[in-house]
Design a protein around this motif. Sequence first.
Motif, PDB file in Angstrom:
ATOM      1  N   GLN A   1       0.644  -1.234   0.011  1.00  0.00           N
ATOM      2  CA  GLN A   1       0.144   0.254   0.031  1.00  0.00           C
ATOM      3  C   GLN A   1       0.915   1.148  -0.131  1.00  0.00           C
ATOM      4  N   LEU A   2       1.988   1.128   0.798  1.00  0.00           N
ATOM      5  CA  LEU A   2       2.827   2.524   0.890  1.00  0.00           C
ATOM      6  C   LEU A   2       3.907   2.642  -0.007  1.00  0.00           C
ATOM      7  N   GLY A   3       4.580   1.299  -0.405  1.00  0.00           N
ATOM      8  CA  GLY A   3       5.654   1.695  -1.036  1.00  0.00           C
ATOM      9  C   GLY A   3       6.720   2.077  -0.588  1.00  0.00           C
ATOM     10  N   TRP A   4       8.016   2.198  -1.398  1.00  0.00           N
ATOM     11  CA  TRP A   4       9.064   2.814  -0.446  1.00  0.00           C
ATOM     12  C   TRP A   4       9.757   3.918  -1.560  1.00  0.00           C
ATOM     13  N   ASN A   5      10.599   4.600  -1.127  1.00  0.00           N
ATOM     14  CA  ASN A   5      11.157   5.626  -1.990  1.00  0.00           C
ATOM     15  C   ASN A   5      10.010   6.625  -2.345  1.00  0.00           C
ATOM     16  N   ASP A   6       9.368   6.958  -1.394  1.00  0.00           N
ATOM     17  CA  ASP A   6       8.095   7.803  -1.440  1.00  0.00           C
ATOM     18  C   ASP A   6       7.060   7.147  -2.303  1.00  0.00           C
ATOM     19  N   GLY A   7       7.029   6.150  -2.297  1.00  0.00           N
ATOM     20  CA  GLY A   7       6.076   5.288  -2.725  1.00  0.00           C
ATOM     21  C   GLY A   7       6.219   4.958  -4.295  1.00  0.00           C
ATOM     22  N   THR A   8       7.429   4.901  -4.786  1.00  0.00           N
ATOM     23  CA  THR A   8       7.598   4.817  -6.101  1.00  0.00           C
ATOM     24  C   THR A   8       7.783   3.284  -6.556  1.00  0.00           C
ATOM     25  N   ASN A   9       7.978   2.541  -5.466  1.00  0.00           N
ATOM     26  CA  ASN A   9       8.242   1.099  -6.044  1.00  0.00           C
ATOM     27  C   ASN A   9       8.328   0.542  -4.659  1.00  0.00           C
ATOM     28  N   TRP A  10       8.364  -0.771  -4.472  1.00  0.00           N
ATOM     29  CA  TRP A  10       8.601  -1.888  -3.457  1.00  0.00           C
ATOM     30  C   TRP A  10       9.297  -3.100  -3.805  1.00  0.00           C
ATOM     31  N   PRO A  11       9.945  -4.039  -3.092  1.00  0.00           N
ATOM     32  CA  PRO A  11      10.874  -5.004  -3.508  1.00  0.00           C
ATOM     33  C   PRO A  11      10.123  -5.928  -4.438  1.00  0.00           C
ATOM     34  N   VAL A  12       8.727  -6.386  -4.140  1.00  0.00           N
ATOM     35  CA  VAL A  12       8.188  -7.288  -4.958  1.00  0.00           C
ATOM     36  C   VAL A  12       7.830  -6.665  -6.553  1.00  0.00           C
ATOM     37  N   ALA A  13       7.507  -5.221  -6.319  1.00  0.00           N
ATOM     38  CA  ALA A  13       7.159  -4.873  -7.794  1.00  0.00           C
ATOM     39  C   ALA A  13       8.673  -4.724  -8.634  1.00  0.00           C
ATOM     40  N   ALA A  14       9.576  -4.438  -7.896  1.00  0.00           N
ATOM     41  CA  ALA A  14      11.033  -4.409  -8.615  1.00  0.00           C
ATOM     42  C   ALA A  14      11.317  -5.766  -9.029  1.00  0.00           C
ATOM     43  N   GLY A  15      10.978  -6.923  -8.452  1.00  0.00           N
ATOM     44  CA  GLY A  15      11.156  -8.135  -9.044  1.00  0.00           C
ATOM     45  C   GLY A  15      11.920  -9.023  -7.985  1.00  0.00           C
ATOM     46  N   HIS A  16      12.110  -8.549  -6.872  1.00  0.00           N
ATOM     47  CA  HIS A  16      12.790  -9.643  -5.900  1.00  0.00           C
ATOM     48  C   HIS A  16      11.444 -10.015  -4.907  1.00  0.00           C
ATOM     49  N   GLY A  17      11.502 -11.036  -4.517  1.00  0.00           N
ATOM     50  CA  GLY A  17      10.498 -11.331  -3.591  1.00  0.00           C
ATOM     51  C   GLY A  17      10.504 -10.842  -2.158  1.00  0.00           C
ATOM     52  N   CYS A  18       9.689 -10.843  -1.217  1.00  0.00           N
ATOM     53  CA  CYS A  18       9.520 -10.382  -0.124  1.00  0.00           C
ATOM     54  C   CYS A  18      10.518 -11.215   0.948  1.00  0.00           C
ATOM     55  N   ILE A  19      11.361 -10.602   1.794  1.00  0.00           N
ATOM     56  CA  ILE A  19      12.151 -11.316   2.671  1.00  0.00           C
ATOM     57  C   ILE A  19      11.816 -11.146   4.164  1.00  0.00           C
ATOM     58  N   ALA A  20      10.529 -10.739   4.394  1.00  0.00           N
ATOM     59  CA  ALA A  20       9.885 -10.541   5.675  1.00  0.00           C
ATOM     60  C   ALA A  20      10.910  -9.841   6.638  1.00  0.00           C
TER      61      ALA A  20
END
Length: 376
Positions: A278-297
């Motif tokens: 919902q929030l994303g990172w880097n000011d909501g521009t992206n997050w790890p799963v969207a960038a192609g890497h699985g979540c590492i919890a």
Amino acid sequence: MILDGDKDLTTTLARRGISRRAFLKFCAVVTGTLALPNTYIPRVAKALEQAALRPPVVWLEFQDCAGDSESFLRASRPTAGDVVLDVISLDYHETIMAAAGHLAEEAKQQTVTTGGHIVVVEGSIPLKDDGVYCCIGGRTAVDLLEEATRNAAAVIAVGSCAAFGGLPKVSPNPTGAVSVMDLVDHIPVINLSGCPMNVANFTATVVHYLTFGEFPAVDKLNRPLFAHGQIIHNNCERRGHFNAGRFVREWGDEGHRQGWCLYRMGCKGPVATFNCPQLGWNDGTNWPVAAGHGCIACAAPDFFERAIYEPVNIQEVNPPDQYPSVEKAPEPLSAASAGTIGTVGGLLVGAGAAAAVAASRRNGHQPEGVRSEEVS
Ligand code: SF4
């Protein structure tokens, strides 16, 4: 803080080039992060404008990489630098404060002696060999933490090292690292875990305190429920691919290029709770799963000791009714339709799942099929 000569925060923000409209937009974003209805926006705005409510904050850095300070400072929307720093009084922060040496120590002493302040802790605290592995100004971290929290109102542990011990605590834990909540039990401890913490959650936590005079409700790990109330999997934009059994099987394969589900590559989204989608990172521009890497919890207590690329044992069957085959090769799919299904399907299923989770929680039940001991 409110600048000399200004009568309120709005005037100060205006002098800094932040319009009333941008300020109200910030209030709306924070209200949404807190999962509060829009009717709370005026209340949040009013609380932030009341100068008398600025709580003093002492920020301590121990065994860490300063990633949480970086996260705090890197928000470019009107958040940390423009609003939070105007509504809190950041009296001590070793990395960013202008004062140094005795002047800095005096500022801290004044705050911790007066009391009623908030302590922010970044990094774990070593106990082995009398705590000698982390000393600042000739004093150990455990000593500094005890002094800073003695008269404090609460502690916010930012990042997984402060919240759970993090990397320094990984076996064999050479420094005897522990978390803040291992040492502090006389005041509330709010854990904003993650590697690093998400500054939007820090902002929302502070705003909640200023608006309601108390910290948000927390889960069994002392993490705010607004940030950890749902598993990542329920709101993931790749969820449509998971439901359809379309999995990335190798880094860089066709499925990876088309944005398919990362479950087989070790994504921990099905067992990790966090509001990253919902929030994303880097000011909501992206997050790890969207960038192609699985979540590492990264917000879970043991994430540094989990096998990053090993699929988790997911138990959730509702939705979908049937767990998709992770072995069978999927039907080929065009890039355009894959993206559409991934986004729309993820949102729809996420919304349905969120409703199911919310209903389950209202009834006092764990969502069907989710083993509570595996969700973190
Ligand atoms: S990428 Fe991860 S979080 Fe997203 S649908 Fe697949 S397993 Fe779930």
